[in-house]
Design a protein around this motif. Sequence first.
Motif, PDB file in Angstrom:
ATOM      1  N   SER A   1     -22.021  29.803 -39.439  1.00 61.48           N
ATOM      2  CA  SER A   1     -20.679  30.382 -39.515  1.00 61.48           C
ATOM      3  C   SER A   1     -20.692  31.655 -40.344  1.00 61.48           C
ATOM      4  CB  SER A   1     -19.704  29.377 -40.136  1.00 61.48           C
ATOM      5  OG  SER A   1     -19.630  28.206 -39.347  1.00 61.48           O
TER       6      SER A   1
ATOM      7  N   THR B   1     -16.390  32.528 -36.438  1.00 59.86           N
ATOM      8  CA  THR B   1     -16.978  31.210 -36.688  1.00 59.86           C
ATOM      9  C   THR B   1     -16.729  30.833 -38.148  1.00 59.86           C
ATOM     10  OG1 THR B   1     -19.109  32.258 -37.176  1.00 59.86           O
ATOM     11  CG2 THR B   1     -18.767  31.446 -34.928  1.00 59.86           C
TER      12      THR B   1
ATOM     13  N   ARG C   1     -16.990  24.921 -28.575  1.00 60.28           N
ATOM     14  CA  ARG C   1     -16.974  24.672 -30.017  1.00 60.28           C
ATOM     15  C   ARG C   1     -15.536  24.560 -30.509  1.00 60.28           C
ATOM     16  NH1 ARG C   1     -15.672  28.974 -33.271  1.00 60.28           N
ATOM     17  NH2 ARG C   1     -15.556  31.037 -32.284  1.00 60.28           N
ATOM     18  N   ARG C   2     -15.397  24.043 -31.734  1.00 60.00           N
ATOM     19  CA  ARG C   2     -14.072  23.915 -32.341  1.00 60.00           C
ATOM     20  C   ARG C   2     -13.750  25.151 -33.174  1.00 60.00           C
ATOM     21  NH1 ARG C   2     -11.573  19.018 -32.038  1.00 60.00           N
ATOM     22  NH2 ARG C   2     -12.820  17.271 -31.257  1.00 60.00           N
TER      23      ARG C   2
ATOM     24  N   ARG D   1     -16.089  24.130 -38.149  1.00 59.42           N
ATOM     25  CA  ARG D   1     -16.862  22.941 -38.511  1.00 59.42           C
ATOM     26  C   ARG D   1     -16.290  22.390 -39.818  1.00 59.42           C
ATOM     27  NH1 ARG D   1     -21.814  22.340 -35.910  1.00 59.42           N
ATOM     28  NH2 ARG D   1     -22.647  24.191 -34.825  1.00 59.42           N
TER      29      ARG D   1
ATOM     30  N   ASP E   1     -17.760  18.307 -35.736  1.00 59.08           N
ATOM     31  CA  ASP E   1     -19.029  19.044 -35.695  1.00 59.08           C
ATOM     32  C   ASP E   1     -19.599  19.341 -37.086  1.00 59.08           C
ATOM     33  OD1 ASP E   1     -18.640  19.117 -32.936  1.00 59.08           O
ATOM     34  OD2 ASP E   1     -17.667  21.095 -33.006  1.00 59.08           O
TER      35      ASP E   1
END
Length: 316
Positions: A146, A244, A277-278, A281, A308
Amino acid sequence: MKRRSRSLDIFSLSFLDVISCGFGAVVMLILISKTDIDSSQAGADEVSALLASLLSLQNSVTEIEQTLRDDLAALESLSDQKASIKQASSALQQELNTLEKQAETMNESVEGLSLVEERLKQASLSTPRPPVSERDDEVGGIPVDSDYVVFIVDTSGSMKSIWGSVSTELINVLNIHPEVKGFQVLNDMGQSLISGYDGRWIPDTPSRRKNVISLFSKWNAVSNSSPVEGLTVALRKYAKPNITTSIYVFGDEYSGGSYDAVIKTVTEQNKVLSSGRRLARIHAVGFISAGTTDRFSVLMREMTRLNDGTFIALPR
């Protein structure tokens, strides 16, 4: 020849002589005896002796009183010294307790560092690979892919008692993200550490990191020992589809109610994007304090699994 008769005269010279002699004898007896004079003199001597004894006794009483006053003063001085020694002993005991707590905190910090070091070694030794220029996307089981990082930290009293260890782990997590573009620090109620950056990212520079760590070590904020509010704020204000983001939840206890309702609410807010993806995380680090139960670990194990992330429980 006819005798001449003599007349009797009681005041004759012979009679006066006899009377004079008798009176003189009485006077002589009185002078020789001196009975009254001796008795008076003896009484005067006895009175003088008694007065001398009385004066001596008074002097003795005065000396005894002075001795008693000196002893009482010495006793009071000893009592004051005893009180001072007791107070100093109490202060030393408090200082010893403080040092013991500091030692415990340092031990916890060392244990935390050892755990991170061990996991870093495991990650580096598990799959030997030739060196590459690309950065590793996973350290110790925690994905570090991220570009932005949010910390949500429980600031309750139980966590403050181990704040040294908490500060150390925050530094450790920052260190495994050496190239983030920005980061943020919230407490479990969603309050920002630096109010001027509320809703914005803190630029990731060495000086900013140093400043944040310094402020974090002195941070006091209201807490309810539940990360729900902090997660809601982080997902609403900071997690965006075009970036991210990783969220790290630090805590030792969960004071809320049902696990399922909280997990469902947070998971629905942390939407799945078209890429699969979410939004973020969600990781968690569980600390152990004096009042720790298994509620925080139960909640965050499932929360991180569904979002995740990774849950790490630090040793005591």
